[in-house]
Each structure stands twice: as C-alpha cells, then as structure tokens.
Design a protein around this motif. Sequence first.
Motif, short mmCIF file in Angstrom:
data_model
loop_
_atom_site.label_atom_id
_atom_site.label_comp_id
_atom_site.label_asym_id
_atom_site.label_seq_id
_atom_site.Cartn_x
_atom_site.Cartn_y
_atom_site.Cartn_z
N THR A 363 23.13 -5.25 -32.04
CA THR A 363 23.51 -4.40 -30.91
C THR A 363 22.65 -3.13 -30.95
O THR A 363 22.01 -2.84 -31.97
CB THR A 363 24.99 -4.01 -31.01
OG1 THR A 363 25.16 -3.17 -32.17
CG2 THR A 363 25.88 -5.23 -31.13
N PRO A 364 22.63 -2.36 -29.88
CA PRO A 364 21.91 -1.08 -29.93
C PRO A 364 22.39 -0.17 -31.07
O PRO A 364 21.59 0.53 -31.69
CB PRO A 364 22.19 -0.47 -28.55
CG PRO A 364 22.36 -1.65 -27.66
CD PRO A 364 23.08 -2.67 -28.50
N GLU A 365 23.70 -0.20 -31.35
CA GLU A 365 24.20 0.62 -32.45
C GLU A 365 23.69 0.11 -33.80
O GLU A 365 23.36 0.90 -34.69
CB GLU A 365 25.72 0.66 -32.47
CG GLU A 365 26.25 1.58 -33.57
CD GLU A 365 27.76 1.77 -33.52
OE1 GLU A 365 28.29 2.47 -34.41
OE2 GLU A 365 28.40 1.23 -32.61
N ASP A 366 23.59 -1.22 -33.96
CA ASP A 366 23.02 -1.78 -35.18
C ASP A 366 21.58 -1.28 -35.38
O ASP A 366 21.17 -0.92 -36.49
CB ASP A 366 23.00 -3.31 -35.13
CG ASP A 366 24.38 -3.93 -35.24
OD1 ASP A 366 25.22 -3.35 -35.94
OD2 ASP A 366 24.59 -4.99 -34.63
N GLN A 367 20.82 -1.27 -34.29
CA GLN A 367 19.42 -0.84 -34.38
C GLN A 367 19.33 0.63 -34.78
O GLN A 367 18.47 1.01 -35.58
CB GLN A 367 18.73 -1.09 -33.03
CG GLN A 367 18.62 -2.57 -32.67
CD GLN A 367 18.13 -2.80 -31.25
OE1 GLN A 367 17.77 -1.86 -30.55
NE2 GLN A 367 18.12 -4.04 -30.82
N LEU A 368 20.23 1.44 -34.24
CA LEU A 368 20.27 2.86 -34.59
C LEU A 368 20.60 3.03 -36.07
O LEU A 368 19.92 3.77 -36.80
CB LEU A 368 21.30 3.57 -33.72
CG LEU A 368 21.69 4.99 -34.16
CD1 LEU A 368 20.50 5.94 -34.07
CD2 LEU A 368 22.86 5.49 -33.30
N ARG A 369 21.64 2.35 -36.52
CA ARG A 369 22.05 2.48 -37.92
C ARG A 369 20.99 1.91 -38.87
O ARG A 369 20.78 2.44 -39.96
CB ARG A 369 23.41 1.81 -38.13
CG ARG A 369 24.54 2.59 -37.48
CD ARG A 369 25.90 1.90 -37.65
NE ARG A 369 26.94 2.71 -37.01
CZ ARG A 369 27.64 3.65 -37.63
NH1 ARG A 369 27.44 3.89 -38.91
NH2 ARG A 369 28.56 4.35 -36.97
N ALA A 370 20.33 0.85 -38.47
CA ALA A 370 19.27 0.29 -39.30
C ALA A 370 18.16 1.30 -39.51
O ALA A 370 17.63 1.47 -40.63
CB ALA A 370 18.71 -0.98 -38.64
N ARG A 371 17.79 1.99 -38.45
CA ARG A 371 16.72 3.00 -38.56
C ARG A 371 17.19 4.19 -39.40
O ARG A 371 16.42 4.74 -40.20
CB ARG A 371 16.31 3.47 -37.17
CG ARG A 371 15.04 4.30 -37.18
CD ARG A 371 13.81 3.42 -37.40
NE ARG A 371 12.60 4.22 -37.38
CZ ARG A 371 11.91 4.55 -38.47
NH1 ARG A 371 12.31 4.15 -39.67
NH2 ARG A 371 10.83 5.27 -38.37
N ALA A 372 18.45 4.58 -39.25
CA ALA A 372 18.97 5.69 -40.03
C ALA A 372 18.99 5.35 -41.52
O ALA A 372 18.59 6.17 -42.36
CB ALA A 372 20.39 6.04 -39.56
#
Length: 451
Positions: A363-372
């Motif tokens: 999900t978009p949130e997964d992508q954000l957390r992955a980058r963080a």
Amino acid sequence: MEHIETLKALGLFDARVPRYTSYPTAAVFTPTVGDAFQSRALGALDPNVPVSVYIHIPFCERLCWFCACHTQGTQTLGPVESYIETVEAELELLQKTVPEGVRMGRLHWGGGTPTILPPQLIHRLAEAIRAVFPQTDDFEFSVEIDPTMVDRGKIDALAAQGMTRASIGIQDFDPEVQAAIGRLQPFDVTKACVDDLRAAGITSLNTDLVYGLPHQTNARIEDTIEKVLTFAPDRVALFGYAHVPWVSKRQKLIDEAVLPDDLARYTLASLAAARFTDAGLTPIGIDHFARPGDELETSLQAGSLRRNFQGYTADTCQTLIGIGASSISRFPDGYVQNAPATAAYKQRIAAGGFAGARGYHMTPEDQLRARAIEHLMCNFQLDLDALAAEFGPAAYALAPSLNTMVTRFAPYVTQNDMLLRIAPEGQPLTRIIASVLDQHVPEGVRYSRAS
C-alpha cells in the motif's frame, strides 16, 4: 561497560527482530500474491528505467551448516545443467513479457554456489541473460564466489562476461571454527582465488565475514581480520550469525554449547568494527565497511545508500527481477518470490507460466514506512521533512512513532523538530528502533537476534 548495560536494558540481547533487507519482510508474503501480480508488474515496467537482475544458483557441493539460504547439495553437474535449462526458459518468458527496451543496470549471481558452474555454463547463462536485458553504460556485474569451488578458467569466463565485482565468502579462517560450521576453507586457497581475480582484472573485491560462530574468540577473529586485510578488500560485510535451526535444519549440526554468549557476540562485533575502521575502511550502516572512493562509500556520502536482500548497496534501480528458485523480485509496489523448492520452481516454469508462489502488494503507507526504515538502517536518522518531499504530507503521520523511539531509546535517540538521530553508541539498536515502524509482525514468526 556503561554502554553495554544500557544497551542490554534497552533490549539488545533479548530482542529478535528482522534484518530489514525488505519491508514488509518475507515472513508476511502470501500465496494470494504470486505469478499473476508478477506478470502484471513485469509488463508494466518503464523501458526508460533500468532494472537490476538477480540470478539464484541453489547448488553446492557441500552444505555449510551455518547457512540458512535455499540450497541443495549435488556431486554431479546433471542437476545443474537441467536447472540452467529452466532458467533459460524463465528468461524466454521474461523476454515475451518485459517491454522492449528495458535495460539492466546491475546483475548479481548468488547462491548456493554460482561458481559451481563450469566455464561453458557461465558463458551460456550470461549470454542468455544479455539477450533479454541489454546492459546500461554503467553496468555492474557481481558474483558470489566460493574459493574452494573456483579456478582460473571459471574466473576468466566470468571476467570475459563482464564481472566487475567478486564477493568472497570467508566467515572465519580459524580451522576449529570452520570445522564447527562445516566449511573448510584454507587461507592459501582463498589467497590463490584473490590473486587470480586480481590477475583477471577484477578491481572490486568484497569479503563476507561472520561473527558469533562456534568457538570464535577475540584472538581468532582478529587473526582472520589480519588475513583478510592482506587482500586489500574494497568492501567487507560483517554479519552476525543467525542461529535459526527451526528454519534451517542443518544448523542443528552446530553445537549450541560452544556458541558465544550475548556479551561475547557484542565484543566480537565491536572489535572487528574497530579493526576495520582503524585500517581505513568507512563504516557503512550496521554491518558493512568500504574503502574511501568505493561506490558504497560515495553513495553513503551522497545520501543515496540503499538496502536490499544482499545488504547495503549503491544500486538505485527501483526494480529487482529475481530469476531462479526462491528468488525474490522487488517492484515499486510489491514483492514476489519464486517457488523456493527447485522441483516446484521447475514445474511452474515447465507449465508455461512464471514461478511466483507468494508475495506482497504494498500500500502507499507500506511504501512510506519501507523508505523510513531504510533511512534509519542506512543513515541512522529519519527526517520527516525529507520524507514529505518524496511522499507528501502523509509522512508526518509517522511523528508519533518518532516520539515513541525517543521515549523508549533515550539517551541514544534524539529529535530536533522533524529530524530524529541515533547516536553512535546506540547504533547497535538500529534494527530494534526500526521495528517501531513495522506494522506487519505476524504471530509465531521467530526472527534472528538483534545483536
């Protein structure tokens, strides 16, 4: 000792957490995301954006007891040749699916033992890959090499096919340690391999070491490091041994009674890190080192260091195409792993489809957390303003997690407005700190120890 006690109190010796070579981790992959997602993602690739390619060669003549990779033993080339035929069939499927014009920026052969391939199979496989994925101008080709399973003919074949970096598995040079992990690899054999690589014009050399092995002591790991430094490696990976016999049954052959305890593991890692740093190598993330001027070091300085299934990398390709049994493909919006068992992989390809057996659609949130998480693992800091420039205002939703990190991991984690930093003394805790951002922790999964 003060820092050790504080680290212990903060969970360093108790926590079992992912290594975060991906997020979400492979433990949450599901069969509902498989070959159909794989085919769609491959077909949607942008021809103007280079990809990375990973080839898995699962065969070994010997199965090292410490290894938890998907491998199988063989004493003949018959199974290897049959496997390469299946890899060629998978490449043909890729050629029909991937948009014309997609080029390959990076190529990595891993295993298992890629150097189990004789020269004719090395040439055959490399040419089959190149027929599907033309190379970019700055193409890099790395290969994992077992010095006991390579000779000058194989090295010359790899060099002729464009190998630019060799990655040599060493673990430890002490004979008693080697016997305890089922991997006998004399120093003179390894040195001969390094000499042949240098003579063949391979300018980049990576060496892999492991701390926390049975019978390993400070004196023994120091002796190994001194020997490794005579090779003048460009990069060193220093991994903590992950004793997970519930995952890798061969690890049951290792006597747990002679494994270093928590404090000894920490001391081994600290000693090794200090020795490599004193020798002029730059620390990279939690477990790598690189010579100044090496691409890994320059990417750290430029803020472009990344993390993938091989560890730290300067590879900025958004897509990694995994080929072969158990290989994992990484797409901008998810992951797909080929069937892990060689027989199942071959059956899927023979049936005319891709071998993706399980994966995860991000999900978009997964992508954000992955980058963080990647920022924390690579840079020991997390800047929400920088994340917002990449992901938009949604990045600021992570602010409560930053507050949690500061509260839980004081005094080693500090925050100045939207910028969180991990102090050098607290960097051994990085995986635990990153786990605060992890929203996918399946029940019953046991990860390796944080130390």
